[in-house]
Design an enzyme around this catalytic site. Structure first.
Site, PDB file in Angstrom:
ATOM      1  N   ARG A 138      11.196  -2.397  11.507  1.00 16.55           N
ATOM      2  CA  ARG A 138      10.065  -2.051  12.372  1.00 16.55           C
ATOM      3  C   ARG A 138       9.842  -3.157  13.395  1.00 16.55           C
ATOM      4  NH1 ARG A 138       5.201  -0.153   8.400  1.00 16.55           N
ATOM      5  NH2 ARG A 138       3.991  -1.372   9.913  1.00 16.55           N
ATOM      6  N   ARG A 142      -9.852   1.280   8.801  1.00  7.25           N
ATOM      7  CA  ARG A 142      -9.533  -0.124   9.043  1.00  7.25           C
ATOM      8  C   ARG A 142     -10.667  -0.869   9.737  1.00  7.25           C
ATOM      9  NH1 ARG A 142      -3.445   0.515   9.041  1.00  7.25           N
ATOM     10  NH2 ARG A 142      -2.634  -1.578   9.194  1.00  7.25           N
ATOM     11  N   ARG A 158      -1.027  -8.993  13.260  1.00  8.03           N
ATOM     12  CA  ARG A 158      -1.492  -7.988  12.277  1.00  8.03           C
ATOM     13  C   ARG A 158      -2.313  -8.658  11.173  1.00  8.03           C
ATOM     14  NH1 ARG A 158       3.969  -5.549  10.605  1.00  8.03           N
ATOM     15  NH2 ARG A 158       2.794  -4.258   9.151  1.00  8.03           N
ATOM     16  N   LYS A 196       0.839  -1.217   0.000  1.00  5.76           N
ATOM     17  CA  LYS A 196       0.000   0.000   0.000  1.00  5.76           C
ATOM     18  C   LYS A 196       0.870   1.262   0.000  1.00  5.76           C
ATOM     19  CE  LYS A 196      -2.095  -1.100   3.905  1.00  5.76           C
ATOM     20  NZ  LYS A 196      -1.401  -2.382   4.201  1.00  5.76           N
ATOM     21  N   ARG A 230      11.548  -6.057   5.049  1.00  4.75           N
ATOM     22  CA  ARG A 230      11.461  -4.591   4.935  1.00  4.75           C
ATOM     23  C   ARG A 230      12.455  -3.897   5.868  1.00  4.75           C
ATOM     24  NH1 ARG A 230       5.800  -1.935   5.385  1.00  4.75           N
ATOM     25  NH2 ARG A 230       5.684  -3.304   7.196  1.00  4.75           N
TER      26      ARG A 230
HETATM   27  P1  AP5 Z   1       4.833  -1.573   1.872  1.00  6.13           P
HETATM   28  O1  AP5 Z   1       4.539  -0.739   0.681  1.00  6.13           O
HETATM   29  O2  AP5 Z   1       5.529  -0.941   3.020  1.00  6.13           O
HETATM   30  O3  AP5 Z   1       3.508  -2.334   2.358  1.00  6.13           O
HETATM   31  P2  AP5 Z   1       2.254  -1.814   3.174  1.00  6.13           P
HETATM   32  O4  AP5 Z   1       1.049  -2.492   2.621  1.00  6.13           O
HETATM   33  O5  AP5 Z   1       2.245  -0.314   3.221  1.00  6.13           O
HETATM   34  O6  AP5 Z   1       2.601  -2.453   4.565  1.00  6.13           O
HETATM   35  P3  AP5 Z   1       2.505  -1.943   6.058  1.00  6.13           P
HETATM   36  O7  AP5 Z   1       3.102  -3.026   6.868  1.00  6.13           O
HETATM   37  O8  AP5 Z   1       3.093  -0.565   6.218  1.00  6.13           O
HETATM   38  O9  AP5 Z   1       0.971  -1.881   6.264  1.00  6.13           O
HETATM   39  P4  AP5 Z   1       0.229  -1.998   7.562  1.00  6.13           P
HETATM   40  O10 AP5 Z   1      -1.112  -1.667   7.100  1.00  6.13           O
HETATM   41  O11 AP5 Z   1       0.347  -3.233   8.346  1.00  6.13           O
HETATM   42  O12 AP5 Z   1       1.023  -0.968   8.506  1.00  6.13           O
HETATM   43  P5  AP5 Z   1       0.748   0.537   8.881  1.00  6.13           P
HETATM   44  O13 AP5 Z   1       2.031   1.229   8.866  1.00  6.13           O
HETATM   45  O14 AP5 Z   1      -0.408   1.094   8.132  1.00  6.13           O
HETATM   46  O15 AP5 Z   1       5.693  -2.844   1.362  1.00  6.13           O
HETATM   47  C1  AP5 Z   1       6.152  -3.829   2.282  1.00  6.13           C
HETATM   48  C2  AP5 Z   1       7.541  -4.327   1.800  1.00  6.13           C
HETATM   49  O16 AP5 Z   1       7.381  -4.981   0.545  1.00  6.13           O
HETATM   50  C3  AP5 Z   1       8.561  -3.189   1.570  1.00  6.13           C
HETATM   51  O17 AP5 Z   1       9.830  -3.611   1.976  1.00  6.13           O
HETATM   52  C4  AP5 Z   1       8.525  -2.954   0.055  1.00  6.13           C
HETATM   53  O18 AP5 Z   1       9.768  -2.485  -0.424  1.00  6.13           O
HETATM   54  C5  AP5 Z   1       8.203  -4.357  -0.466  1.00  6.13           C
HETATM   55  N1  AP5 Z   1       7.406  -4.324  -1.690  1.00  6.13           N
HETATM   56  C6  AP5 Z   1       6.394  -3.470  -1.994  1.00  6.13           C
HETATM   57  N2  AP5 Z   1       5.892  -3.757  -3.201  1.00  6.13           N
HETATM   58  C7  AP5 Z   1       6.597  -4.835  -3.673  1.00  6.13           C
HETATM   59  C8  AP5 Z   1       6.535  -5.612  -4.881  1.00  6.13           C
HETATM   60  N3  AP5 Z   1       5.642  -5.329  -5.853  1.00  6.13           N
HETATM   61  N4  AP5 Z   1       7.409  -6.632  -5.019  1.00  6.13           N
HETATM   62  C9  AP5 Z   1       8.311  -6.934  -4.037  1.00  6.13           C
HETATM   63  N5  AP5 Z   1       8.420  -6.239  -2.869  1.00  6.13           N
HETATM   64  C10 AP5 Z   1       7.562  -5.198  -2.700  1.00  6.13           C
HETATM   65  O19 AP5 Z   1       0.226   0.364  10.393  1.00  6.13           O
HETATM   66  C11 AP5 Z   1       1.103  -0.048  11.423  1.00  6.13           C
HETATM   67  C12 AP5 Z   1       0.321  -0.160  12.709  1.00  6.13           C
HETATM   68  O20 AP5 Z   1      -0.210   1.133  13.080  1.00  6.13           O
HETATM   69  C13 AP5 Z   1      -0.908  -1.091  12.669  1.00  6.13           C
HETATM   70  O21 AP5 Z   1      -0.580  -2.456  12.886  1.00  6.13           O
HETATM   71  C14 AP5 Z   1      -1.745  -0.509  13.822  1.00  6.13           C
HETATM   72  O22 AP5 Z   1      -1.222  -0.898  15.067  1.00  6.13           O
HETATM   73  C15 AP5 Z   1      -1.503   0.997  13.658  1.00  6.13           C
HETATM   74  N6  AP5 Z   1      -2.508   1.584  12.765  1.00  6.13           N
HETATM   75  C16 AP5 Z   1      -2.272   2.117  11.528  1.00  6.13           C
HETATM   76  N7  AP5 Z   1      -3.418   2.549  10.980  1.00  6.13           N
HETATM   77  C17 AP5 Z   1      -4.400   2.289  11.876  1.00  6.13           C
HETATM   78  C18 AP5 Z   1      -5.805   2.469  11.862  1.00  6.13           C
HETATM   79  N8  AP5 Z   1      -6.441   3.008  10.811  1.00  6.13           N
HETATM   80  N9  AP5 Z   1      -6.503   2.084  12.959  1.00  6.13           N
HETATM   81  C19 AP5 Z   1      -5.883   1.562  14.047  1.00  6.13           C
HETATM   82  N10 AP5 Z   1      -4.556   1.338  14.103  1.00  6.13           N
HETATM   83  C20 AP5 Z   1      -3.813   1.684  13.027  1.00  6.13           C
END
Ligand code: AP5
Length: 208
Positions: free
Chosen positions: A156, A84, A167, A9, A123
């Site tokens: 992370r 979410r 997660r 994402k 990552r």
């Molecule tokens: P990346 O693009 O970073 O993936 P992502 O989907 O953004 O993953 P996240 O882990 O950041 O999402 P998440 O939703 O769990 O975490 P968030 O930070 O929102 O890509 C991942 C890896 O793959 C990278 O190394 C990239 O280089 C690689 N990659 C990408 N595309 C690729 C491809 N095509 N081929 C190969 N490799 C590739 O949330 C973290 C925490 O915050 C949550 O767990 C929760 O505790 C809290 N939180 C956040 N939002 C909320 C909410 N709305 N409500 C409540 N708690 C929340």
């Protein structure tokens, strides 16, 4: 941008933001920025994030809606990681109604679970500019250092094994139901997230 942890994402949102000049509002990044600065919000969120649970709605909704409403962009914005659950969906839509705007497109990325685990555990992020790397698919030029600002990279805490499993479970139990909601509005676009980053970006930009 919708989809499970590690699906890409953030990677895709950053490409769209650059290409289209949109504002990027990423809830996870907002939390991590608050944690780095040691704010009250960051401290409150820390325990939930490190275990892989959602941060409570009363903290999350206020933080994200402040970003949405603070600097309205005439070209629009991409939400990444929010909403979410249905409570967040309802709060978002009420806030958008108040400023007479709406969600045009909900992009759902999908990749198989074993690929998600590889993406999450490989990552690495820059400690300073938060640039995103992957040890296998997009490694930095010099091991452990950011290509843009030479700062050290880190893993992370929630990308380590126990939090990763939580997660994924939380995603399937709490976040999946909102996909049906966006589908019912007719704005859901399901995209295969497997392939090179550029290939996936091509699919995403042709979907909306
Ligand atoms: P990346 O693009 O970073 O993936 P992502 O989907 O953004 O993953 P996240 O882990 O950041 O999402 P998440 O939703 O769990 O975490 P968030 O930070 O929102 O890509 C991942 C890896 O793959 C990278 O190394 C990239 O280089 C690689 N990659 C990408 N595309 C690729 C491809 N095509 N081929 C190969 N490799 C590739 O949330 C973290 C925490 O915050 C949550 O767990 C929760 O505790 C809290 N939180 C956040 N939002 C909320 C909410 N709305 N409500 C409540 N708690 C929340």
């Amino acid at each position: 941008m919708l989809g499970p942890p590690g699906v890409g994402k953030g990677t895709q949102a950053k490409m769209l933001v650059q290409a289209l000049g949109l504002k990027h509002i990423a809830s996870g990044e907002l939390f991590r920025r608050n944690q780095t600065r040691g704010t009250d919000l960051g401290v409150k969120a820390q325990g939930y994030i490190s275990l892989g649970n959602l941060v409570p709605d009363e903290i999350t909704i206020a933080m994200v809606l402040e970003e949405v409403l603070s600097e309205p962009s005439k070209d629009g914005f991409i939400l990444d990681g929010f909403p979410r659950n249905m409570v967040q969906v309802e709060s978002l839509h009420q806030a958008l109604k108040d400023i007479e705007t709406n969600i045009d497109c909900a992009v759902l990325l999908a990749v198989p679970r074993d690929e998600l685990l590889k993406r999450l555990t490989g990552r690495r992020l820059c400690t300073k500019c938060q640039a995103n790397y992957h040890l296998m698919s997009s490694p930095p030029g010099r091991s452990g250092l950011c290509n843009h600002c030479d700062s050290p990279l880190y893993q992370r805490e929630d990308d380590m094994s126990i939090a990763v499993n939580t997660r994924l479970e939380v995603y399937y139990s709490e976040t999946r139901p909102i996909i049906d909601y966006y589908d019912s509005l007719g704005c859901l676009r399901q995209i295969d997230g497997v392939g090179a980053v550029g290939e996936v970006a091509y699919r995403v930009s042709n979907s909306c």
